[in-house]
Design an enzyme around this catalytic site. Structure first.
Site, PDB file in Angstrom:
ATOM      1  N   HIS A  32      -7.665  -5.482  -0.559  1.00  0.00           N
ATOM      2  CA  HIS A  32      -6.424  -4.721  -0.444  1.00  0.00           C
ATOM      3  C   HIS A  32      -5.531  -5.273   0.667  1.00  0.00           C
ATOM      4  O   HIS A  32      -4.302  -5.230   0.569  1.00  0.00           O
ATOM      5  CB  HIS A  32      -6.763  -3.256  -0.167  1.00  0.00           C
ATOM      6  CG  HIS A  32      -5.577  -2.349  -0.133  1.00  0.00           C
ATOM      7  ND1 HIS A  32      -4.804  -2.085  -1.238  1.00  0.00           N
ATOM      8  CD2 HIS A  32      -5.018  -1.636   0.885  1.00  0.00           C
ATOM      9  CE1 HIS A  32      -3.825  -1.256  -0.932  1.00  0.00           C
ATOM     10  NE2 HIS A  32      -3.925  -0.975   0.359  1.00  0.00           N
ATOM     11  N   ASP A  33      -6.140  -5.807   1.709  1.00  0.00           N
ATOM     12  CA  ASP A  33      -5.379  -6.334   2.843  1.00  0.00           C
ATOM     13  C   ASP A  33      -4.721  -7.684   2.555  1.00  0.00           C
ATOM     14  O   ASP A  33      -4.089  -8.255   3.456  1.00  0.00           O
ATOM     15  CB  ASP A  33      -6.277  -6.468   4.077  1.00  0.00           C
ATOM     16  CG  ASP A  33      -6.392  -5.168   4.853  1.00  0.00           C
ATOM     17  OD1 ASP A  33      -5.721  -4.193   4.476  1.00  0.00           O
ATOM     18  OD2 ASP A  33      -7.161  -5.135   5.838  1.00  0.00           O
ATOM     19  N   ARG A  36     -12.391   4.687  10.203  1.00  0.00           N
ATOM     20  CA  ARG A  36     -11.747   3.374  10.085  1.00  0.00           C
ATOM     21  C   ARG A  36     -12.735   2.319   9.579  1.00  0.00           C
ATOM     22  O   ARG A  36     -12.350   1.409   8.824  1.00  0.00           O
ATOM     23  CB  ARG A  36     -11.170   2.953  11.421  1.00  0.00           C
ATOM     24  CG  ARG A  36     -10.329   1.682  11.352  1.00  0.00           C
ATOM     25  CD  ARG A  36      -9.154   1.848  10.403  1.00  0.00           C
ATOM     26  NE  ARG A  36      -8.214   0.725  10.513  1.00  0.00           N
ATOM     27  CZ  ARG A  36      -7.063   0.664   9.869  1.00  0.00           C
ATOM     28  NH1 ARG A  36      -6.700   1.643   9.062  1.00  0.00           N
ATOM     29  NH2 ARG A  36      -6.264  -0.383  10.023  1.00  0.00           N
ATOM     30  N   ASP A  77      -8.877  -6.682  -4.855  1.00  0.00           N
ATOM     31  CA  ASP A  77      -8.583  -5.357  -4.308  1.00  0.00           C
ATOM     32  C   ASP A  77      -9.449  -4.303  -4.999  1.00  0.00           C
ATOM     33  O   ASP A  77      -9.360  -4.095  -6.210  1.00  0.00           O
ATOM     34  CB  ASP A  77      -7.099  -5.040  -4.529  1.00  0.00           C
ATOM     35  CG  ASP A  77      -6.631  -3.806  -3.758  1.00  0.00           C
ATOM     36  OD1 ASP A  77      -7.472  -2.993  -3.339  1.00  0.00           O
ATOM     37  OD2 ASP A  77      -5.401  -3.656  -3.589  1.00  0.00           O
ATOM     38  N   SER A  97       0.842  -1.185   0.000  1.00  0.00           N
ATOM     39  CA  SER A  97       0.000   0.000   0.000  1.00  0.00           C
ATOM     40  C   SER A  97       0.890   1.253   0.000  1.00  0.00           C
ATOM     41  O   SER A  97       1.723   1.408  -0.896  1.00  0.00           O
ATOM     42  CB  SER A  97      -0.966  -0.028   1.187  1.00  0.00           C
ATOM     43  OG  SER A  97      -1.980   0.931   1.049  1.00  0.00           O
TER      44      SER A  97
END
Length: 348
Positions: A330-331, A180, A296, A111
């Site tokens: 994405h993680d 978050r 992602d 990232s």
């Protein structure tokens, strides 16, 4: 570190990551890349001297908005200077200087960290043996900028944010919490949510969600993060990614033009063979591994492919692209050890 001092690996963290990438005897807490680093693991500490720094602008130790301004004796807040990824990378290489490390075996990051790894290979091409970029891109597109913009707006809409001037007693925890939660949706993606959580459509919004619902998962992530991170750092570091790749892409082009001009001059002056000129041009950049995840939605795989294309067009023939089919969005770069580890080991 070995005697030659050539086995250092620089781990460059994501925007909410810290220098604590791996647990240790002094600090047994699990690191954010715990299962990737250690003896016999993908980043083998029996072979490599591993360094991870805190990001400038963050809140884990490096200077950031929560740092005390020596002039006012108060936190900098929103008066902290604007940052770019280049600033973060230069700070990381100052750390290497202080350790007496002239060149790293590799720069590795995901990232924001993946942006840093490519930037390091551009700014310090003679000091980076190879760059590994996970779930990053050549620039931040409007779709990604929109996710980050909404998160910043939520933080700044919290009355306790107070234009960035707050205290532990009046802390914008609700804004940071919801920001978050929004971010978590973009990090994990729709595919995982649909497969991981049961469908829950309760018309009574005052009812407490079940422990296995997507609602409770998001609330847990928001509550946990609000107790660990600084809201102003969140604002600064999400903006960093917006300021980033225009300069680096331009730097690629300038390097290419300068190199071609120099090589043409050398060929004319010393009658060097065209094949030799081409060979030297091809070897000016470090090997690069670019990894993306099909699921992602924050930095989709076409953006990693664009990064590969830019690197190759700049004259680098040593670019490898790997696409993972994990459903963790994405993680994936934080989670998919089985998919990522063999690729890291191949680079080693």
């Amino acid at each position: 570190m070995n005697y030659q001092r050539d086995n250092a690996i620089l781990i460059q963290p994501p925007f909410s990551g810290s220098s604590h990438a791996k647990s240790s005897q002094p600090d047994p807490r699990k690191g954010w890349w715990e299962k990737f680093i250690g003896p016999g693991l993908a980043i083998d500490t029996d072979k490599y001297f591993v360094i991870c720094t805190d990001n400038i602008g963050g809140c884990y130790g490096s200077s950031g908005p929560s740092t005390i301004n020596p002039i006012t004796s108060k936190p900098y807040g929103m008066s902290f200077p604007s940052l770019s990824v280049e600033d973060i990378v230069r700070g990381q290489f100052l750390v290497l200087d202080s350790l007496g490390i002239d060149k790293v075996y590799a720069c590795i990051g995901g990232s924001l960290g993946g942006m840093c790894s490519i930037t390091a290979a551009v700014l310090f091409s003679d000091r980076v043996g190879r760059a590994i970029s996970l779930s990053a891109a050549i620039k931040t597109y409007p779709s990604t900028a929109a996710w980050n913009h909404v998160q910043r707006q939520v933080i700044m809409s919290d009355p306790n944010w107070n234009a960035g001037v707050y205290s532990n007693k009046l802390f914008p925890s609700m804004g940071l919490n919801i920001a978050r939660q929004i971010g978590t949706i973009s990090y994990r993606g729709f595919t995982e949510f649909d497969s991981r959580f049961k469908q829950e459509c309760n018309p009574n919004i005052t009812d407490k969600p079940s422990q296995k619902s997507v609602y409770s998962y998001l609330e847990y992530q928001g509550n946990k993060f609000a107790n660990e991170f600084d809201p102003n750092s969140y604002i600064y570091l999400t903006k960093v990614m917006l300021l980033r790749y225009k300069n680096v892409a331009l730097c690629f082009k300038r390097l290419q033009c300068l190199l071609e001009a120099f090589l043409r001059y050398a060929m004319d002056m010393f009658n060097l063979d065209d094949k030799l000129i081409h060979y030297r041009k091809s070897n000016i950049f470090s090997p690069v591994l670019v990894i993306g995840a099909q699921s992602d939605i924050l930095y989709p795989v076409w953006q990693q492919k664009e990064l590969v294309h830019v690197l190759q067009n700049a004259g680098n023939p040593y670019v490898e692209y790997v696409e993972l089919d994990a459903n963790t969005g994405h993680d994936t770069f934080l989670i998919d050890y089985d998919g990522i580890a063999p690729k890291l080991e191949n680079q080693a």
